[in-house]
Scaffold this motif. Structure first.
Motif: not given
Length: 291
Positions: A8-11, A25-33, A68-70
């Motif tokens: 879900l995220f990487t620290l 970076s809370p909004h850069s995620g590209t993996t769609y559940p 930290l990135e989501a």
């Protein structure tokens, strides 16, 4: 979490001696559940992403910062909103706690987004249970990781600086329903009108970016929302600054591909991080705590 379940995220921990700097970076995620049952195609959904922001700031750990990135998208759940910022009209039943939907929710982008670019995400009400599941699976663990990183950094150094990292569409004023007499700046620094970060730090970031040839605005049109409001308490030596980057300076907004200028912007941001590192190492609050 099973090996088959995407993270879900990487620290990213510092790979050199640590600085009192935490970036997220809370909004850069590209993996769609898999349970994101939206009627919008991916091509439309991706307009909500802060695509590549984590890569633009990717040098942070090598310079001593925590990053930290989501990995999940903000249209699924927006980490930069409070837990009561939910549109009750989205739900199939009453929420078990009081709700306080804000202006972002009115525009369709609360904790659970209602629309992207005005296009509805769902053709059905969401169950209270599925929204609660997103919160438990995504929101609480991310916020716990960020809170722990901030608290541990402050405990070690006596002070902490936090960068909340984003990008913004070229038509940000239009999306926010704001009439502006000037074009959108390349970078927008948000400190909630001077309340979440020490002025000298904000001035350092602004001066460095201007020296690189970028236009810079403060709190226009983004002041910062839930994350910096919670973390930024300068009186307690906790400083938080939101940084928005205008997307066309580093990528194609339609294809989401990195542009030919991506490397230049990334290099300029790395040099900004180097300048921040020098500023923090010399900061009197740290010397006072370490003596």
């Amino acid at each position: 979490m099973s090996p088959q379940t995407p993270a879900l995220f990487t620290l990213h921990q510092p790979s050199v001696p640590q600085l009192p700097l935490v970036c997220d970076s809370p909004h850069s995620g590209t993996t769609y559940p898999a349970d994101f049952q939206t009627v919008l195609p991916l091509s439309e959904l991706r307009a909500a992403e802060d695509t590549h922001v984590e890569a633009l700031w990717g040098a942070a750990p090598a310079l001593g910062a925590t990053l930290l990135e989501a990995h999940f998208p903000r249209s699924y759940l927006d980490l930069n909103r409070s837990l009561d910022d939910i549109d009750p009209a989205l739900l199939d039943g009453p929420w078990p706690a009081p709700l306080s939907p804000g202006e972002k929710t009115r525009l369709g982008s609360g904790l659970i987004w209602r629309s992207v670019k005005g296009l509805p995400l769902y053709d059905r009400p969401l169950s209270v249970a599925e929204v609660q599941a997103r919160i438990e699976r995504c929101y609480r663990p991310y916020h716990a990781a960020l809170s722990d990183a901030v608290a541990q950094t402050q405990a070690r150094f006596g002070a902490v600086w936090h960068l909340n990292l984003h990008s913004m569409p070229n038509n940000a004023y239009e999306r926010l329903q704001i009439k502006s007499p000037h074009p959108l700046a390349d970078f927008v620094l948000g400190d909630r009108d001077g309340s979440t970060c020490e002025p000298a730090f904000v001035a350092l970031v602004e001066a460095h970016l201007r020296a690189k040839g970028y236009t810079v605005a403060r709190n226009d049109p983004y002041k910062g929302v839930a994350l910096i409001a919670r973390i930024g308490q300068p009186a307690l030596n906790r400083h938080s600054l939101q940084i928005e980057i205008r997307r066309p300076i580093y990528m194609d907004e339609q294809t989401r591909e990195r542009s030919a200028d991506f490397g230049t912007v990334q290099r300029d941001i790395t040099e900004l991080l180097q300048a921040i590192a020098g500023y923090l190492r010399a900061h009197p609050a740290l010397r006072a705590e370490q003596d």
